[in-house]
Design a protein around this motif. Sequence first.
Motif, PDB file in Angstrom:
ATOM      1  N   ILE A  10       0.848  -1.200   0.000  1.00  0.00           N
ATOM      2  CA  ILE A  10       0.000   0.000   0.000  1.00  0.00           C
ATOM      3  C   ILE A  10       0.882   1.248   0.000  1.00  0.00           C
ATOM      4  CG2 ILE A  10      -1.612   1.357   1.391  1.00  0.00           C
ATOM      5  CD1 ILE A  10      -2.842  -1.310   2.322  1.00  0.00           C
ATOM      6  N   ALA A  11       1.940   1.216   0.822  1.00  0.00           N
ATOM      7  CA  ALA A  11       2.873   2.340   0.866  1.00  0.00           C
ATOM      8  C   ALA A  11       3.541   2.534  -0.489  1.00  0.00           C
ATOM      9  CB  ALA A  11       3.926   2.112   1.941  1.00  0.00           C
ATOM     10  N   GLY A  12       3.937   1.411  -1.127  1.00  0.00           N
ATOM     11  CA  GLY A  12       4.571   1.499  -2.439  1.00  0.00           C
ATOM     12  C   GLY A  12       3.639   2.057  -3.493  1.00  0.00           C
ATOM     13  N   PHE A  13       2.377   1.632  -3.464  1.00  0.00           N
ATOM     14  CA  PHE A  13       1.401   2.141  -4.430  1.00  0.00           C
ATOM     15  C   PHE A  13       1.156   3.631  -4.213  1.00  0.00           C
ATOM     16  CE2 PHE A  13      -3.038   3.212  -5.431  1.00  0.00           C
ATOM     17  CZ  PHE A  13      -3.019   2.966  -6.804  1.00  0.00           C
ATOM     18  N   CYS A  14       1.007   4.022  -2.950  1.00  0.00           N
ATOM     19  CA  CYS A  14       0.796   5.439  -2.649  1.00  0.00           C
ATOM     20  C   CYS A  14       1.995   6.264  -3.113  1.00  0.00           C
ATOM     21  CB  CYS A  14       0.568   5.626  -1.155  1.00  0.00           C
ATOM     22  SG  CYS A  14      -1.029   5.010  -0.549  1.00  0.00           S
ATOM     23  N   TYR A  15       3.196   5.717  -2.889  1.00  0.00           N
ATOM     24  CA  TYR A  15       4.405   6.435  -3.310  1.00  0.00           C
ATOM     25  C   TYR A  15       4.447   6.564  -4.832  1.00  0.00           C
ATOM     26  CZ  TYR A  15       9.049   8.278  -2.185  1.00  0.00           C
ATOM     27  OH  TYR A  15      10.122   9.096  -1.989  1.00  0.00           O
ATOM     28  N   LEU A  16       3.992   5.540  -5.536  1.00  0.00           N
ATOM     29  CA  LEU A  16       3.954   5.595  -7.002  1.00  0.00           C
ATOM     30  C   LEU A  16       3.003   6.704  -7.466  1.00  0.00           C
ATOM     31  CD1 LEU A  16       5.034   4.237  -9.574  1.00  0.00           C
ATOM     32  CD2 LEU A  16       3.039   2.728  -9.513  1.00  0.00           C
ATOM     33  N   VAL A  17       1.874   6.831  -6.786  1.00  0.00           N
ATOM     34  CA  VAL A  17       0.923   7.916  -7.111  1.00  0.00           C
ATOM     35  C   VAL A  17       1.563   9.273  -6.838  1.00  0.00           C
ATOM     36  CG1 VAL A  17      -1.293   8.963  -6.513  1.00  0.00           C
ATOM     37  CG2 VAL A  17      -1.102   6.473  -6.703  1.00  0.00           C
ATOM     38  N   VAL A  18       2.303   9.370  -5.730  1.00  0.00           N
ATOM     39  CA  VAL A  18       2.992  10.619  -5.388  1.00  0.00           C
ATOM     40  C   VAL A  18       3.980  11.004  -6.484  1.00  0.00           C
ATOM     41  CG1 VAL A  18       4.688  11.646  -3.814  1.00  0.00           C
ATOM     42  CG2 VAL A  18       2.714  10.426  -2.891  1.00  0.00           C
ATOM     43  N   ILE A  19       4.780  10.030  -6.942  1.00  0.00           N
ATOM     44  CA  ILE A  19       5.760  10.299  -7.994  1.00  0.00           C
ATOM     45  C   ILE A  19       5.063  10.713  -9.286  1.00  0.00           C
ATOM     46  CG2 ILE A  19       7.522   9.244  -9.475  1.00  0.00           C
ATOM     47  CD1 ILE A  19       8.308   7.497  -7.057  1.00  0.00           C
ATOM     48  N   ALA A  20       4.007   9.989  -9.650  1.00  0.00           N
ATOM     49  CA  ALA A  20       3.300  10.259 -10.908  1.00  0.00           C
ATOM     50  C   ALA A  20       2.643  11.646 -10.887  1.00  0.00           C
ATOM     51  CB  ALA A  20       2.254   9.191 -11.167  1.00  0.00           C
ATOM     52  N   THR A  21       1.966  11.977  -9.797  1.00  0.00           N
ATOM     53  CA  THR A  21       1.296  13.281  -9.721  1.00  0.00           C
ATOM     54  C   THR A  21       2.313  14.414  -9.639  1.00  0.00           C
ATOM     55  OG1 THR A  21       1.066  12.975  -7.311  1.00  0.00           O
ATOM     56  CG2 THR A  21      -0.833  12.415  -8.690  1.00  0.00           C
ATOM     57  N   GLY A  22       3.433  14.167  -8.945  1.00  0.00           N
ATOM     58  CA  GLY A  22       4.470  15.188  -8.851  1.00  0.00           C
ATOM     59  C   GLY A  22       5.102  15.487 -10.198  1.00  0.00           C
ATOM     60  N   ALA A  59      -3.585  17.642  -9.047  1.00  0.00           N
ATOM     61  CA  ALA A  59      -2.580  16.589  -8.895  1.00  0.00           C
ATOM     62  C   ALA A  59      -1.691  16.858  -7.685  1.00  0.00           C
ATOM     63  CB  ALA A  59      -1.733  16.477 -10.161  1.00  0.00           C
ATOM     64  N   ASP A  60      -1.343  18.119  -7.458  1.00  0.00           N
ATOM     65  CA  ASP A  60      -0.533  18.462  -6.286  1.00  0.00           C
ATOM     66  C   ASP A  60      -1.300  18.196  -4.997  1.00  0.00           C
ATOM     67  OD1 ASP A  60       2.047  19.265  -7.096  1.00  0.00           O
ATOM     68  OD2 ASP A  60       1.253  21.137  -7.866  1.00  0.00           O
ATOM     69  N   MET A  61      -2.582  18.502  -4.983  1.00  0.00           N
ATOM     70  CA  MET A  61      -3.391  18.231  -3.796  1.00  0.00           C
ATOM     71  C   MET A  61      -3.451  16.736  -3.502  1.00  0.00           C
ATOM     72  SD  MET A  61      -4.355  21.129  -2.558  1.00  0.00           S
ATOM     73  CE  MET A  61      -5.651  20.601  -1.432  1.00  0.00           C
ATOM     74  N   ILE A  62      -3.649  15.947  -4.564  1.00  0.00           N
ATOM     75  CA  ILE A  62      -3.670  14.488  -4.412  1.00  0.00           C
ATOM     76  C   ILE A  62      -2.317  13.997  -3.914  1.00  0.00           C
ATOM     77  CG2 ILE A  62      -3.832  12.306  -5.686  1.00  0.00           C
ATOM     78  CD1 ILE A  62      -5.852  13.756  -7.553  1.00  0.00           C
ATOM     79  N   ASN A  63      -1.255  14.597  -4.429  1.00  0.00           N
ATOM     80  CA  ASN A  63       0.104  14.234  -4.036  1.00  0.00           C
ATOM     81  C   ASN A  63       0.280  14.330  -2.525  1.00  0.00           C
ATOM     82  OD1 ASN A  63       2.981  14.949  -3.338  1.00  0.00           O
ATOM     83  ND2 ASN A  63       3.280  14.541  -5.502  1.00  0.00           N
ATOM     84  N   PHE A  64      -0.163  15.432  -1.938  1.00  0.00           N
ATOM     85  CA  PHE A  64       0.024  15.636  -0.501  1.00  0.00           C
ATOM     86  C   PHE A  64      -0.819  14.669   0.329  1.00  0.00           C
ATOM     87  CE2 PHE A  64       0.717  20.189  -2.017  1.00  0.00           C
ATOM     88  CZ  PHE A  64       2.066  19.958  -2.237  1.00  0.00           C
ATOM     89  N   VAL A  65      -2.058  14.449  -0.101  1.00  0.00           N
ATOM     90  CA  VAL A  65      -2.958  13.563   0.652  1.00  0.00           C
ATOM     91  C   VAL A  65      -2.471  12.107   0.596  1.00  0.00           C
ATOM     92  CG1 VAL A  65      -5.288  12.646   0.789  1.00  0.00           C
ATOM     93  CG2 VAL A  65      -4.944  15.081   0.341  1.00  0.00           C
TER      94      VAL A  65
END
Length: 228
Positions: A10-22, A59-65
Amino acid sequence: MISDKNLARIAGFCYLVVIATGLFSEIFVRQALRVPNNALATAHHIQTNEMLYRWGFAADMINFVIGIPTILIIYHFFKKSNKLILQIALAMVIIQTAIIAVNLLNQITPLLLLSNDTYLASFQPSQLATLSLLSLNIQAQGYGIGLVFFGFYCILIGYIIFKTHAIPKIIGVLYAIAGLCYLINSFTMFLSKGFANPMFMYLAIPIFVGELSLCLWLLIKGIDSSKC
């Protein structure tokens, strides 16, 4: 109860979303639409690509959440190995998130300035365009300030990973290098005349490799909590 392996994924998936949105918001929105030292061209790009610009903000808002679960899960796994360093790292990333989140006000300001609302009629279009570019320039500096704190976070987490056996030590080294590159990137910008940053293209590669390596390891392999 969620198993440790699934929790790490779950942490890895969330981190992937963070990288993609960033990457999306920085490369495909801000850098794509902003024309350095040309306020009118920048304003024109924002107005003609308004929905893309709004998606960049979202995307930045999603990144932070989405980034919050990643940080807390990493803290959960490694808190037994060196709780003090992890608490310092957690404080760093909380400060970073707060700075960049508030700094998003500068990112959305051009949409307000270029909205053609009646109360803006006293300003000339060129003046509004200039104020819009100034807001984006301020946003870039605020982003750089936030990344100083995130750089220290990466260095501390990289050190923790290196000292344990739950994740390969090389990933800890790469993650710490990514943090160091964030610091070099921000301070190069702060100390350069006109806030120019010629180092960014060279530093972006080790940053991407360091963050993606940890992300993919969490997503694919998970964490052996018995070795944390």
